[in-house]
Design a protein around this motif. Structure first.
Motif, mmCIF file in Angstrom:
data_model
loop_
_atom_site.group_PDB
_atom_site.id
_atom_site.type_symbol
_atom_site.label_atom_id
_atom_site.label_comp_id
_atom_site.label_asym_id
_atom_site.label_seq_id
_atom_site.Cartn_x
_atom_site.Cartn_y
_atom_site.Cartn_z
ATOM 1 N N ALA A 87 -45.963 -52.422 11.948
ATOM 2 C CA ALA A 87 -46.333 -51.329 13.052
ATOM 3 C C ALA A 87 -45.472 -50.252 12.757
ATOM 4 O O ALA A 87 -45.502 -49.074 12.946
ATOM 5 N N LEU A 88 -44.028 -50.752 12.368
ATOM 6 C CA LEU A 88 -43.014 -49.776 12.383
ATOM 7 C C LEU A 88 -43.448 -48.708 11.156
ATOM 8 O O LEU A 88 -43.374 -47.367 11.183
ATOM 9 N N LEU A 89 -43.693 -49.360 10.092
ATOM 10 C CA LEU A 89 -44.127 -48.447 8.986
ATOM 11 C C LEU A 89 -45.207 -47.698 9.203
ATOM 12 O O LEU A 89 -45.282 -46.378 8.660
ATOM 13 N N THR A 113 -41.151 -48.713 2.870
ATOM 14 C CA THR A 113 -40.994 -50.067 2.865
ATOM 15 C C THR A 113 -39.910 -50.732 4.231
ATOM 16 O O THR A 113 -39.131 -49.575 4.473
ATOM 17 N N ALA A 114 -40.059 -51.716 4.458
ATOM 18 C CA ALA A 114 -39.144 -52.166 5.406
ATOM 19 C C ALA A 114 -38.735 -53.624 5.214
ATOM 20 O O ALA A 114 -39.573 -54.633 4.817
ATOM 21 N N GLU A 115 -37.457 -54.074 5.622
ATOM 22 C CA GLU A 115 -37.064 -55.239 5.679
ATOM 23 C C GLU A 115 -36.015 -55.712 6.641
ATOM 24 O O GLU A 115 -35.417 -54.608 7.243
ATOM 25 N N GLY A 116 -36.110 -56.724 7.304
ATOM 26 C CA GLY A 116 -35.481 -57.213 8.440
ATOM 27 C C GLY A 116 -34.566 -58.593 8.306
ATOM 28 O O GLY A 116 -35.205 -59.377 7.711
ATOM 29 N N VAL A 139 -35.336 -49.217 6.713
ATOM 30 C CA VAL A 139 -36.768 -48.472 6.183
ATOM 31 C C VAL A 139 -36.339 -47.715 5.196
ATOM 32 O O VAL A 139 -35.298 -46.837 5.316
ATOM 33 N N THR A 140 -37.148 -47.547 4.129
ATOM 34 C CA THR A 140 -37.013 -46.354 3.146
ATOM 35 C C THR A 140 -38.569 -45.906 3.150
ATOM 36 O O THR A 140 -39.407 -46.364 2.892
ATOM 37 N N VAL A 141 -38.082 -44.522 3.352
ATOM 38 C CA VAL A 141 -39.637 -43.834 3.134
ATOM 39 C C VAL A 141 -39.260 -42.767 1.884
ATOM 40 O O VAL A 141 -38.380 -42.339 1.661
ATOM 41 N N THR A 142 -40.335 -42.864 1.041
ATOM 42 C CA THR A 142 -40.412 -42.013 -0.140
ATOM 43 C C THR A 142 -41.567 -40.851 0.187
ATOM 44 O O THR A 142 -42.683 -41.033 0.370
ATOM 45 N N LEU A 143 -40.909 -39.595 0.077
ATOM 46 C CA LEU A 143 -41.928 -38.540 0.078
ATOM 47 C C LEU A 143 -42.095 -37.766 -1.108
ATOM 48 O O LEU A 143 -40.913 -37.477 -1.854
ATOM 49 N N ALA A 157 -35.576 -36.144 10.602
ATOM 50 C CA ALA A 157 -34.581 -36.191 11.772
ATOM 51 C C ALA A 157 -35.718 -35.916 12.990
ATOM 52 O O ALA A 157 -35.529 -36.598 14.036
ATOM 53 N N VAL A 158 -36.725 -35.014 12.835
ATOM 54 C CA VAL A 158 -37.993 -34.898 13.846
ATOM 55 C C VAL A 158 -38.598 -36.051 13.916
ATOM 56 O O VAL A 158 -38.879 -36.644 15.058
ATOM 57 N N VAL A 159 -38.614 -36.816 12.873
ATOM 58 C CA VAL A 159 -39.554 -37.971 12.853
ATOM 59 C C VAL A 159 -38.713 -39.254 13.628
ATOM 60 O O VAL A 159 -39.188 -39.890 14.436
ATOM 61 N N ASP A 160 -37.632 -39.095 13.429
ATOM 62 C CA ASP A 160 -36.793 -40.327 13.910
ATOM 63 C C ASP A 160 -36.787 -39.841 15.525
ATOM 64 O O ASP A 160 -36.439 -41.038 16.387
ATOM 65 N N GLU A 161 -36.718 -38.860 16.161
ATOM 66 C CA GLU A 161 -36.743 -38.534 17.330
ATOM 67 C C GLU A 161 -37.892 -38.894 17.866
ATOM 68 O O GLU A 161 -38.257 -38.889 19.253
ATOM 69 N N HIS A 162 -39.276 -38.905 17.370
ATOM 70 C CA HIS A 162 -40.593 -38.815 17.863
ATOM 71 C C HIS A 162 -41.542 -39.933 17.451
ATOM 72 O O HIS A 162 -42.522 -40.305 17.977
ATOM 73 N N CYS A 163 -40.902 -40.926 16.742
ATOM 74 C CA CYS A 163 -41.866 -41.973 16.305
ATOM 75 C C CYS A 163 -41.696 -43.114 17.355
ATOM 76 O O CYS A 163 -40.757 -43.636 17.756
#
Length: 179
Positions: A87-89, A113-116, A139-143, A157-163
Motif C-alpha cells: 500500500a505504501l509503495l 521498493t520497501a522493507e521493514g 523506501v527506495t524510489v527510483t525515477l 519533498a512534495v510527495v512526502d508531504e502529500h502521500c
C-alpha cells in the motif's frame, strides 16, 4: 461524504494534457464548487478462514491475506504487514505521478521498493516494551526522466508531504474499534 467505487470519472478527451491533468482539474473544480465534494469514504470488509487467513473485500476487489508458517499460516498470500508495504509503495507511485503531472515534471519510469523490520516479541506479547508494528521502514524510489536531480528532490519533498499512506504512518490516526 462520497464513497469511492469502481466507476471512473469520465473526462472530456479534448480537455487537454494528460489523464491525470483531467482528474486534477475535475477534482479541483468539484471541490471549489462545494467543499463537501472533498470528503471521501473508503471501506473494506474481512472474513476469516483457515488458521489465520482472511479474504478482504474492498469495492469490487478482493484479496487474500495469510501469514507465513512461523506465524501460524500457510503462506498462501501476503501477510498484513506485506500489504502495508504494498500500500505504501503503490501510494508513493500514484503520488509521484500525480504531483509530477501537477508540477509539469516528466517521469519516464518509476519504481519503488520497501522493507521493514518487525520484532515479533511485540505481537506475541513477549516484551511489552517492543511495539507490535515495524520499528523502521525503508523506501527506495527510483525515477528516470529528463529532469535534474534537484527537481526530482523537490518532487520527493512534495510527495512526502502529500502521500496518504505515508501520512498514515507518520501521524497518529484515530481508530475506533467496535465489538
Amino acid at each position: 461524504m462520497s464513497t469511492i467505487n469502481a466507476a471512473p470519472t469520465t473526462l472530456d478527451p479534448d480537455a487537454g494534457t494528460s489523464h491525470l491533468g483531467g482528474v486534477i482539474r475535475a477534482t479541483t473544480d468539484a471541490v471549489n464548487k462545494d467543499r463537501a465534494n472533498a470528503q471521501v469514504r473508503f471501506a473494506a470488509t474481512a472474513t476469516a478462514h483457515d488458521a489465520v487467513a482472511s479474504t478482504v473485500r474492498a469495492g469490487k476487489h478482493s484479496v487474500e491475506v495469510d501469514e507465513p508458517p512461523a506465524l501460524g499460516g500457510g503462506s498462501t498470500a501476503p501477510n498484513p504487514v506485506e500489504y502495508y508495504l504494498a500500500a505504501l509503495l503503490s501510494c508513493q507511485v500514484v503520488t509521484y505521478r500525480f504531483w509530477a503531472d501537477k508540477l509539469g515534471l516528466e517521469i519516464e519510469d518509476i519504481s519503488a521498493t520497501a522493507e521493514g523490520d518487525l520484532d515479533v516479541q511485540g505481537f506475541f506479547g513477549l516484551d511489552e516494551s517492543v511495539r507490535p508494528g515495524f520499528g523502521e521502514v525503508r523506501v527506495t524510489v527510483t525515477l528516470a526522466g529528463p529532469e535534474s536531480a534537484e527537481r526530482y528532490a523537490e518532487l520527493q519533498a512534495v510527495v512526502d508531504e502529500h502521500c496518504p499512506v505515508l501520512d498514515l504512518t507518520r501521524n497518529p490516526t484515530p481508530v475506533r474499534t467496535v465489538l
